[in-house]
Structure formats: C-alpha cells, structure tokens
Write a protein that holds these residues in place. Structure first.
Motif, PDB file in Angstrom:
ATOM      1  N   ALA A   1       5.373   8.503   1.834  1.00  0.00           N
ATOM      2  CA  ALA A   1       5.069   7.124   1.457  1.00  0.00           C
ATOM      3  C   ALA A   1       6.328   6.262   1.469  1.00  0.00           C
ATOM      4  N   ASP A   2       7.449   6.833   1.030  1.00  0.00           N
ATOM      5  CA  ASP A   2       8.718   6.112   1.076  1.00  0.00           C
ATOM      6  C   ASP A   2       9.093   5.800   2.523  1.00  0.00           C
ATOM      7  N   ASP A   3       8.882   6.770   3.408  1.00  0.00           N
ATOM      8  CA  ASP A   3       9.118   6.546   4.839  1.00  0.00           C
ATOM      9  C   ASP A   3       8.243   5.417   5.364  1.00  0.00           C
TER      10      ASP A   3
ATOM     11  N   ALA B   1       0.830  -1.211   0.000  1.00  0.00           N
ATOM     12  CA  ALA B   1       0.000   0.000   0.000  1.00  0.00           C
ATOM     13  C   ALA B   1       0.861   1.255   0.000  1.00  0.00           C
ATOM     14  N   ALA B   2       1.938   1.239   0.778  1.00  0.00           N
ATOM     15  CA  ALA B   2       2.826   2.400   0.817  1.00  0.00           C
ATOM     16  C   ALA B   2       3.492   2.615  -0.539  1.00  0.00           C
ATOM     17  N   ASN B   3       3.883   1.529  -1.189  1.00  0.00           N
ATOM     18  CA  ASN B   3       4.520   1.665  -2.504  1.00  0.00           C
ATOM     19  C   ASN B   3       3.532   2.163  -3.551  1.00  0.00           C
ATOM     20  N   ASP B   4       2.288   1.721  -3.449  1.00  0.00           N
ATOM     21  CA  ASP B   4       1.252   2.236  -4.363  1.00  0.00           C
ATOM     22  C   ASP B   4       1.071   3.740  -4.155  1.00  0.00           C
ATOM     23  N   GLY B   5       1.046   4.153  -2.879  1.00  0.00           N
ATOM     24  CA  GLY B   5       0.936   5.577  -2.591  1.00  0.00           C
ATOM     25  C   GLY B   5       2.142   6.349  -3.067  1.00  0.00           C
ATOM     26  N   PHE B   6       3.305   5.736  -2.953  1.00  0.00           N
ATOM     27  CA  PHE B   6       4.551   6.344  -3.423  1.00  0.00           C
ATOM     28  C   PHE B   6       4.495   6.564  -4.929  1.00  0.00           C
ATOM     29  N   ALA B   7       4.076   5.540  -5.666  1.00  0.00           N
ATOM     30  CA  ALA B   7       3.979   5.653  -7.124  1.00  0.00           C
ATOM     31  C   ALA B   7       2.981   6.732  -7.529  1.00  0.00           C
TER      32      ALA B   7
ATOM     33  N   GLN C   1      11.940  -1.127  -7.438  1.00  0.00           N
ATOM     34  CA  GLN C   1      12.840  -1.647  -6.408  1.00  0.00           C
ATOM     35  C   GLN C   1      12.068  -2.020  -5.148  1.00  0.00           C
ATOM     36  N   HIS C   2      11.115  -1.182  -4.770  1.00  0.00           N
ATOM     37  CA  HIS C   2      10.272  -1.496  -3.615  1.00  0.00           C
ATOM     38  C   HIS C   2       9.500  -2.799  -3.841  1.00  0.00           C
ATOM     39  N   ALA C   3       8.948  -2.937  -5.053  1.00  0.00           N
ATOM     40  CA  ALA C   3       8.170  -4.131  -5.363  1.00  0.00           C
ATOM     41  C   ALA C   3       9.040  -5.384  -5.259  1.00  0.00           C
ATOM     42  N   ARG C   4      10.289  -5.261  -5.677  1.00  0.00           N
ATOM     43  CA  ARG C   4      11.209  -6.394  -5.602  1.00  0.00           C
ATOM     44  C   ARG C   4      11.507  -6.749  -4.139  1.00  0.00           C
TER      45      ARG C   4
END
Length: 213
Positions: free
Chosen positions: A137-139, A117-123, A184-187
């Motif tokens: 979101a990265d935090d 969810a955080a990575n989706d918000g980041f994107a 990278q987050h997804a990985r």
C-alpha cells in the motif's frame, strides 16, 4: 557471419530480469535470509532457467548491495548494512521529493483519490499487522507521484535503492512508529490537493527520512 536473431537476446534478457525480480523479492521479504549461501544450481532448478540469466541477475543484485560475491568461493545474501541503508534513504528521499514536485501540477482528481485509497489500505494493514500489505500500500501511495512525474530517471534510481530500504521498512512497519506515516501521507495529499508542489515535495521527502536504520 550470419546476423544473430534478436529473439534469443530478448528471451535471455527477459529470463535475467525475471530471475532478478524473483531473487530480489525473496531477499527483501526474508525468504532468503542474511548470510544465506546462494547456489547457482539450486537457483536454476528453483527458477527453471539456465545459469547465464541467474549469474547476470546475481551480478545485478551485487551492484545494488543485496548479495556479496566472493569470486571462486561463494555468493551470500548481504547482511543489513546500516551505512548503505542510510545512503539509500537519502537518495530515495531526494527522488521522491523530485517526483512530488514534478507530479503535483499534473495530478488529476483520480490520482488524489488513488493516493487516499492507498493510504487507507496502508493504515488498515498496519492495524492488522499485515506487513506485506502495508509495504504494498505504501508503494501504491508513492507510486502515484512517481508515475505522474514522468521522469524515467527517477524510476530507474528508485529501482536500485528502494530494495535496500525494504528490509528496514519491514521493521518499521511492524512497530508503532510506522503509524506516523499515515498522517504524513494524509498531509502530502492535502498539500497536493491545494496545488502546493513545493510543500508536497518537502513532506514527501520528510516521510522517507523518517525511516531510521
């Protein structure tokens, strides 16, 4: 002599920490720009506190490299120091590598969901050009691993070095180069879901090392 009450010390500590966090945020988000002179009296009026917690907060900001103090002369917001940023980046990358290695074995499905969810918000924030939201979101993404690793030393070290990277992150996340962090987050999530602590740790480290001054 009478034993001092603990309340006064606690209150001062809270005021100092509040002043520190407020000033740190203002420096990192650019409200207080590099080279800007900081006046104790103006800061006291702004924050509604006395000089003592302000001076203690400024001393701490000097220790982590966000302000430059010239005794008897002036206190200014430090310019972006490339060498200091590179050093901070190396330390942050090592701490986030350790956090992932220790956290992955104890992650729950809810933790992985929070990272996704955080990575989706980041994107989404990067696409919208909302830099503050992207940093938050990265935090949130990396914060899951930091919290779950349960290592207080990791948290303490990151509290000191991360602010030095924030101004650089604002530049990175405002450009197209920041988009690579989404993949990278997804990985990292994929490796963590597979229980590959070492792989997730390396991927987490590499993610932080992509931040170039």
């Amino acid at each position: 002599m009478p034993i001092p009450s603990g309340a006064a010390g606690t209150d001062r500590t809270l005021l100092r920490d509040q002043a520190f966090r407020t000033l740190r945020t203002a420096i990192v988000d650019g409200t207080l720009e590099p080279g800007e002179r900081l006046n104790d009296a103006e800061i006291c009026e702004w924050l509604g506190v006395s000089r003592t917690p302000v001076r203690e907060a400024v001393a701490r900001l000097e220790q982590i490299g966000l302000v430059t103090v010239r005794p008897g002369s002036s206190t200014t917001v430090s310019a972006l120091d490339v060498r200091a940023t590179v050093e901070a980046q190396a330390v942050a990358a090592a701490m986030h590598e350790l956090a992932a290695r220790e956290a992955v074995p104890v992650l729950a499905p809810a933790d992985l969901d929070a990272m996704v969810a955080a990575n989706d918000g980041f994107a989404a924030a990067l696409t919208a050009g909302e830099i503050d939201a992207a940093i938050a979101a990265d935090d949130a993404f990396h914060g899951v691993l930091v919290r779950r690793c349960g290592n207080r030393r990791v948290t303490s070290v990151l509290d000191d070095v991360t602010p030095l990277l924030r101004r650089m992150e604002r530049v990175r996340f405002s450009s197209l180069t920041g988009r690579s962090s989404v993949a990278q987050h997804a990985r990292i999530v994929e490796l963590a879901r597979d229980g590959d602590a070492d792989g997730a740790a390396r991927a987490n480290r590499d993610n932080w090392l992509t931040l170039r001054p």
